[in-house]
Design an enzyme around this catalytic site. Structure first.
Site, PDB file in Angstrom:
ATOM      1  N   THR A  57       0.819  -1.211   0.000  1.00  0.00           N
ATOM      2  CA  THR A  57       0.000   0.000   0.000  1.00  0.00           C
ATOM      3  C   THR A  57       0.854   1.263   0.000  1.00  0.00           C
ATOM      4  OG1 THR A  57      -0.149   0.066   2.414  1.00  0.00           O
ATOM      5  CG2 THR A  57      -1.840  -1.183   1.253  1.00  0.00           C
ATOM      6  N   ASP A  58       0.214   2.378  -0.324  1.00  0.00           N
ATOM      7  CA  ASP A  58       0.881   3.676  -0.271  1.00  0.00           C
ATOM      8  C   ASP A  58       0.573   4.338   1.075  1.00  0.00           C
ATOM      9  OD1 ASP A  58      -1.743   4.633  -0.461  1.00  0.00           O
ATOM     10  OD2 ASP A  58      -1.552   5.169  -2.571  1.00  0.00           O
ATOM     11  N   GLN A  59       0.909   5.588   1.229  1.00  0.00           N
ATOM     12  CA  GLN A  59       0.706   6.274   2.511  1.00  0.00           C
ATOM     13  C   GLN A  59      -0.765   6.448   2.871  1.00  0.00           C
ATOM     14  OE1 GLN A  59       2.983   9.915   2.144  1.00  0.00           O
ATOM     15  NE2 GLN A  59       4.702   8.981   3.247  1.00  0.00           N
ATOM     16  N   MET A  60      -1.638   6.265   1.912  1.00  0.00           N
ATOM     17  CA  MET A  60      -3.067   6.383   2.169  1.00  0.00           C
ATOM     18  C   MET A  60      -3.691   5.053   2.551  1.00  0.00           C
ATOM     19  SD  MET A  60      -4.073   8.946  -0.980  1.00  0.00           S
ATOM     20  CE  MET A  60      -3.226   7.946  -2.190  1.00  0.00           C
TER      21      MET A  60
ATOM     22  N   VAL B 247      -3.867   2.534   0.528  1.00  0.00           N
ATOM     23  CA  VAL B 247      -4.475   2.024  -0.699  1.00  0.00           C
ATOM     24  C   VAL B 247      -3.425   1.194  -1.443  1.00  0.00           C
ATOM     25  CG1 VAL B 247      -5.382   2.730  -2.953  1.00  0.00           C
ATOM     26  CG2 VAL B 247      -6.082   3.945  -0.889  1.00  0.00           C
TER      27      VAL B 247
END
Length: 144
Positions: free
Chosen positions: A15-18, A20
């Site tokens: 995932t990314d920082q969000m 997601v």
């Protein structure tokens, strides 16, 4: 038409920082789906590679519909969309654990000799794979 199903547990590293799933990870999940489909049909891609045959991606497409997030499970559905004895187009549908479609995609492949990258005919070189792919591929509906 045979549809392979592979469950993926979304890991934090995907995932990314969000929170997601990072878009490129869906391509990896498509590969897991292809591998599952090949295994479902009774074959082993690693064995094929051991015989000096590889199946590179010659085209790939992904359409993102909604995010899948860390802590969720995703289901990758994979089937043979088109097959002509030489080229294979796999289709994918990746859904979240509630069944909502997150990504759809297609990847096109051709089998080649590893040393030369010269294409081979699956139909001629691997008649058992050819027969299984013919039976498993999507059947087009007749137009009215």
């Amino acid at each position: 038409m045979h549809v392979a199903v592979k469950e993926i547990e979304v890991r934090y590293a995907e995932t990314d920082q969000m929170g997601v799933v990072y878009h490129a990870n869906y391509l990896i999940w498509m590969e897991l789906g292809r591998t599952q489909l090949i295994e479902d049909l009774g074959f082993n891609y690693a064995k094929l590679e051991g015989e000096g045959i590889i199946s590179p991606v010659i085209d790939i497409q992904a359409s993102y519909k909604k995010p899948v997030r860390y802590g969720e499970k995703a289901l990758v559905k994979t089937w043979i969309e088109e097959y002509d004895g030489f080229r294979v187009t796999y289709a994918y549908e990746i859904a979240d654990e509630s069944g909502n479609i997150a990504v759809t995609g297609l990847s096109k492949h051709v089998c080649v000799k590893k040393e030369s990258f010269r294409p081979i005919s699956i139909k001629r070189s691997y008649p058992d794979w050819h027969e299984a792919y013919e039976k498993a591929k999507k059947v087009e509906q007749a137009a009215n």
